[in-house]
Motif scaffolding. Structure first.
Motif, PDB file in Angstrom:
ATOM      1  N   TYR A 606      27.512  58.508   2.395  1.00 19.16           N
ATOM      2  CA  TYR A 606      26.294  58.095   2.618  1.00 19.16           C
ATOM      3  C   TYR A 606      25.852  57.308   1.135  1.00 19.16           C
ATOM      4  O   TYR A 606      25.661  56.022   1.029  1.00 19.16           O
ATOM      5  N   GLN A 631      20.720  40.542   7.825  1.00 17.37           N
ATOM      6  CA  GLN A 631      21.617  41.819   8.121  1.00 17.37           C
ATOM      7  C   GLN A 631      22.071  42.568   6.720  1.00 17.37           C
ATOM      8  O   GLN A 631      22.462  42.099   5.869  1.00 17.37           O
ATOM      9  N   GLY A 653      27.772  47.444  10.169  1.00 16.06           N
ATOM     10  CA  GLY A 653      27.462  48.492  11.081  1.00 16.06           C
ATOM     11  C   GLY A 653      28.380  49.080  11.692  1.00 16.06           C
ATOM     12  O   GLY A 653      28.414  50.146  12.399  1.00 16.06           O
ATOM     13  N   SER A 692      24.237  44.985  11.602  1.00 14.53           N
ATOM     14  CA  SER A 692      23.636  45.293  10.447  1.00 14.53           C
ATOM     15  C   SER A 692      23.724  47.095  10.087  1.00 14.53           C
ATOM     16  O   SER A 692      23.962  47.817  11.056  1.00 14.53           O
ATOM     17  N   ALA A 694      23.204  50.686   9.001  1.00 13.11           N
ATOM     18  CA  ALA A 694      22.001  51.693   8.837  1.00 13.11           C
ATOM     19  C   ALA A 694      22.065  52.362   7.926  1.00 13.11           C
ATOM     20  O   ALA A 694      22.905  53.011   7.418  1.00 13.11           O
ATOM     21  N   ASN A 696      19.364  54.501   7.068  1.00 17.31           N
ATOM     22  CA  ASN A 696      18.674  55.773   6.930  1.00 17.31           C
ATOM     23  C   ASN A 696      19.005  56.848   5.958  1.00 17.31           C
ATOM     24  O   ASN A 696      20.194  57.433   6.235  1.00 17.31           O
TER      25      ASN A 696
END
Length: 753
Positions: A606, A631, A653, A692, A694, A696
Motif C-alpha cells: 500500500y 481519476q 484501479g 480510479s 482505491a 483507502n
C-alpha cells in the motif's frame, strides 16, 4: 461341335476372368477397408486453433461509454436496425442500446441468443434489462471476437460442427440439390450416374454430375481432380467401403465439415461452420433461408459463384436453390418470395480475421508450448479463449503508432497492459508495425529500466528495514566502486543535492542519490533477490549501478514486476490464455485461480502504491493529470543514460500499463520518460479511461503529517510537511510545525497549562 467347344471355352474363360477380377476387387476392397476405415475414423481432416479475444462482460457500474459498446458491436458484425427481433442486431436509444446477442459456444458452454437493453449513465452501465420480460440482470456478456487462428500444415481452415447444430433446412436442401437418395444407396448410385450420362449426352456438355455425397467426400479427402477411369473406379470403391463401415449421419457430418467454400488468402475455407462465419459472420444455427440457399448453391463452384466477386452469378444460383426448396415443400411460398427479393448480404471483408494482432498472437503461441495439450489436437481443432481486451488492444496500437509517427523513423516502441488482480495480459504491441509479426519488443527487447527500479528498492527497504514513506533519506554526494573497481559518483538529474528529504519525496521526485544510498544500505543482493521473486529471470549483476536501473528487462517483465507491487505485494505469473476447448466444446485446459507468492506484505504494497500515486499527483509524471478527469492513477517515469530509453509505467484501479520507446541500434532518442513514453500512455488513457485507484488507508496505517526534512511527526493541521500513511506515531507534547518541542512557560509548568 467346334462352335460348341468355342462357346464353352469363352464361357469358362469369362468365368475364370470374372473370378480373378472379383478376387482382385475383393482383395483391393479388404485393403481399402483396413487402411481407409482407420484413417477415416481418426484422421479425416485437420482443424486449426481458432483464437478468440476475451468476452465483454457487462454489469451495472461497468465503465464503458455507449459509443464504445456500439463500436464493439460493429466490430463483431452486429447490424444496426430499429428491429432487433433477430439475433445479431442492435438498436440505439438516447442513453441505451438494445442488443439481441447471437447464440455462442462460450468457454464454459453454449449460450442461447439473448435480447437485452443496456442503459448508460455517466459513461457507465446503469442497468441491464432482459427483453421483453423486463427482468433486471446482474450481468450480460457478448460473444468474443475471432482474433486469429493457428493453421494446420494443410492450410485448411474449418470450424468442426456436430450434425445436431446444423439446421434441418440446410440438411434437407443439401440432399435435394446434391444427393436425393443419400439415405438409400450404398455410397454409389448407378441410377444417378446413368441419369447424369443421359443429361450430359443430350446437352452435348457436362451439365449434371452423378457423384453421391459420399463420392464427393472421398474425392475431397483422398483423391485428385483428374478425370480418368481408374480414379473414378478408385472413388467408387472407396465410397462403397466408407458407406459400409460408417453410418449415414457420420458421413453427412463429415461432408458438412469438409466441403470447400473458397479462399481466405492462402488458407482454404472448409466446412459449413466456418463458411457461415466467413460469409455472414454468423454461427451455422443462425443462418436464414436465403443464406442457406447461397451456401448450398456455392458447393457446385465456390470460385465461380463467389458472392463478393460475382454477385449476379451468385444470386442467380441462390435463387435456383430457393426454387428447389419451394418445389420440394421445404419453405412456404411467402418465404420463397421474400427470400428471392432479398439482395445478397455478405460480409464485405474477404478475410476471416479482419483485425490481426500478431504480437498478441505471439504470446499465445508461446504460452501454448507450456501447456499439456494433446499431440493430435489438429484432429479435433482447438478454440483458444484469451484475456485480450480488444478495445484496450486497439487503443494500445493507435497510441503507440501515433507517437512513433511524430518522431524519426528509427524510433521504436512497445506497450503491455495487464490486469494485476487477475494476472492476465489484456493488450500488447511489440513495435511500430503492429499488423506484422516482426520483432516483438514487448517480450524480447531487453533494455535498461532506469528509475523504474526505485519503487522496488524502496519497497525492499520498507519490507526488510521497517522504514516508511516518512523516513528521512540522505541526498548528498556518494562515491562507490563500479564493476570495474573504478570510482563511481552517481548524480541526480538536476546535478544538485537536497541534503535530507523524506523517502516519499525521493520517490515522487525520482531523486537518484537517495535510491542509491537506500539500495546499498539494504543490500544490492537483497534487491536482486526481491526482483527474482517478482518474476525477473534475466541475468542481474550485483553492483551498485543496479540501483539506478542498469538491469535490463523487457516491457513484459516490467509489467509483471509492477503487477505484483499493485496486487497487494503478491506475485503471480501473467497469462494470456483463459481456457482451451476442442471445436466440439470438450475442455482441454482451464486456467486455475492464482494464489501467487506474497513477496511484500500488504502494508508495504500500500505504501508503494501511495508513493506511485504521488508521482502522478505532484511528481515527475504530473503531466498525466490532464487526461485523468479526476481519476486517481499512479505511475513511474524512467530514463536511461544519454536518453537511450524512455519508460513509463502507469497503475490504476485494475491495470498496469507499460510503455517503452527507444531505438534498436541503442542510439539516443532525446526523450525522457515524461516527454516520450508518458505521452503514449496519456494518449492511451484518452482512448480508454482508467479505473480510479482505491487509496483507502488500511489498518494499522493512519494518515499523519511529518516534517519534510526530519521526518518528525507534527500536528496534522500544520500547513507544511507531508501528510503520509504510517503506523501511528505519538505526537509529542508542545511540538511545533517546525518539528521543535516548544518550551513551556513557568506559568504552564506551574499550573499544567
Amino acid at each position: 461341335m467346334i462352335k460348341r467347344q468355342w462357346l464353352s471355352y469363352l464361357f469358362w474363360t469369362g468365368v475364370k476372368v470374372g473370378v480373378a477380377v472379383a478376387a482382385v476387387v475383393a482383395v483391393y476392397a479388404i485393403y481399402l477397408d483396413a487402411s481407409l476405415s482407420k484413417h477415416f475414423k481418426t484422421e479425416r481432416y485437420q482443424a486449426p486453433a481458432l483464437v478468440y479475444a476475451g468476452e465483454l462482460r457487462l454489469y451495472p457500474g461497468y465503465p464503458i461509454p455507449q459509443s464504445t459498446l456500439i463500436k464493439t458491436l460493429e466490430r463483431i458484425g452486429y447490424n444496426r436496425s430499429n428491429d432487433t427481433e433477430q439475433s445479431g442486431y442492435y438498436s440505439v436509444g438516447n442513453s441505451s442500446v438494445m442488443v439481441h446477442r447471437r447464440p455462442f459456444d462460450f468457454s464454459d458452454g453454449p449460450q442461447m441468443s439473448k435480447r437485452v437493453q443496456i442503459n448508460f449513465l455517466n459513461n457507465r452501465v446503469a442497468s441491464i434489462t432482459s427483453w421483453p420480460s423486463g427482468r433486471e440482470l446482474e450481468s450480460f456478456r457478448l460473444e468474443p471476437e475471432l482474433i486469429g487462428r493457428i493453421s494446420t500444415l494443410s492450410k485448411e481452415d474449418r470450424l468442426l460442427v456436430g450434425l445436431e447444430v446444423v439446421p434441418n433446412l440446410l440438411i434437407e436442401t443439401l440432399l435435394q440439390v446434391e444427393d436425393r437418395n443419400f439415405y438409400h444407396h450404398q455410397g454409389v448410385s448407378p441410377w444417378a450416374i446413368l441419369r447424369a450420362l443421359v443429361a450430359n449426352l443430350k446437352a452435348g456438355r457436362t451439365v449434371q454430375g452423378g457423384s453421391t455425397l459420399t463420392q464427393q467426400l472421398v474425392k475431397n479427402l483422398y483423391l485428385t481432380r483428374e478425370q480418368t477411369l481408374w480414379r473414378k473406379f478408385h472413388e467408387a470403391m472407396m465410397s462403397l467401403v466408407i458407406d459400409y463401415r460408417f453410418d449415414k449421419n457420420t458421413i453427412l457430418e463429415t461432408y458438412l465439415n469438409e466441403v470447400y467454400f473458397g479462399q481466405d488468402g492462402r488458407n482454404a475455407i472448409h466446412g459449413i461452420g466456418l463458411a457461415s462465419q466467413f460469409y455472414f459472420g454468423k454461427q451455422v444455427q443462425e443462418l436464414s433461408v436465403y443464406e442457406v440457399a447461397l451456401l448450398i448453391g456455392m458447393i457446385k463452384g465456390p470460385s465461380y459463384y463467389d458472392p463478393r466477386r460475382f454477385p449476379e452469378r451468385a444470386q442467380e444460383r441462390r435463387d435456383t436453390v430457393l426454387k428447389v426448396m419451394f418445389d420440394q415443400d421445404l419453405i412456404a411460398k411467402s418465404t420463397y418470395v421474400a427470400a428471392v427479393q432479398r439482395q445478397l448480404d455478405v460480409r464485405e471483408s474477404r478475410r476471416l480475421v479482419e483485425h490481426p494482432y500478431p504480437h498478441y498472437m505471439d504470446i499465445i503461441k508461446r504460452e501454448m508450448k507450456t501447456l499439456a495439450l494433446p499431440d493430435d489436437w489438429q484432429d479435433t481443432g482447438l478454440k483458444i479463449y484469451t484475456h485480450m481486451d480488444v478495445n484496450a488492444q486497439e487503443a494500445v496500437q493507435k497510441s503507440l503508432a501515433g507517437k512513433l509517427k511524430e518522431d524519426d523513423s528509427a524510433l521504436e516502441g512497445a506497450m503491455v497492459v495487464a490486469n494485476y488482480r487477475q494476472g492476465t495480459v489484456t493488450a500488447l504491441a511489440g513495435g511500430r508495425l503492429s499488423q506484422t509479426v516482426g520483432y516483438n519488443r514487448a517480450i524480447m527487447a531487453l533494455r535498461p529500466i532506469g528509475s523504474l527500479i526505485k519503487p522496488v528498492i524502496y519497497a525492499t527497504a520498507m519490507q526488510e528495514s521497517g522504514v516508511g514513506l516518512h523516513t528521512p533519506v540522505v541526498d548528498e554526494a556518494i562515491t562507490l566502486e563500479d564493476k570495474q573497481s573504478k570510482q563511481w559518483q552517481p548524480q541526480n538529474y538536476d546535478k544538485e543535492f537536497k541534503g535530507s528529504l523524506l523517502l516519499y519525496e525521493a520517490l515522487v521526485k525520482s531523486r537518484n542519490i537517495p535510491a542509491v544510498r537506500v539500495g546499498v544500505e539494504v543490500g544490492v543482493d537483497t534487491v536482486v533477490d526481491y526482483m527474482r521473486r517478482l518474476g525477473v529471470v534475466t541475468p542481474l549483476e550485483v553492483y551498485p549501478s543496479l540501483t539506478l536501473g542498469s538491469a535490463s528487462l523487457t516491457p513484459y517483465a516490467v509489467t509483471r514486476m509492477y503487477s505484483a507491487l499493485m496486487n497487494d505485494g503478491r506475485f503471480q505469473p501473467l497469462s494470456a490464455i483463459s481456457s482451451i476447448t476442442t471445436h466440439q466444446g470438450d475442455v482441454l485446459y482451464r486456467a486455475s485461480e492464482k494464489n501467487g507468492e506474497q513477496v511484500f506484505d500488504t502494508k508495504v504494497a500500500y505504501l508503494t502504491k501511495f508513493g506511485l500515486h504521488g508521482v502522478v499527483a505532484e511528481g515527475t509524471a504530473s503531466a498525466l493529470q490532464r487526461v485523468l478527469a479526476g481519476q486517481k492513477v499512479g505511475g513511474k517515469t524512467g530514463t536511461t543514460n544519454d536518453y537511450r530509453d524512455s519508460w513509463f509505467v502507469a497503475v490504476d484501479g485494475e491495470q498496469v500499463v507499460t510503455a517503452w520507446l527507444g531505438r534498436d541500434d541503442n542510439q539516443p532518442t532525446g526523450l525522457t520518460g515524461s516527454s516520450g513514453a508518458l505521452r503514449v500512455v496519456a494518449d492511451y488513457y484518452e482512448r480508454k479511461p482508467p479505473l480510479s485507484m482505491a487509496l483507502n488507508v488500511p489498518e494499522p496505517l493512519k494518515m499523519q503529517r511529518f516534517h519534510e526534512r526530519t521526518g518528525q511527526r507534527i500536528p496534522n493541521d500544520c500547513g507544511n510537511g507531508e501528510l503520509l500513511p504510517a503506523e501511528e506515531i505519538r505526537l509529542p507534547d508542545n511540538i511545533t510545525c517546525e518539528g521543535n518541542i516548544e518550551e513551556k512557560s513557568w506559568w504552564d509548568r506551574l499550573f499544567g497549562g
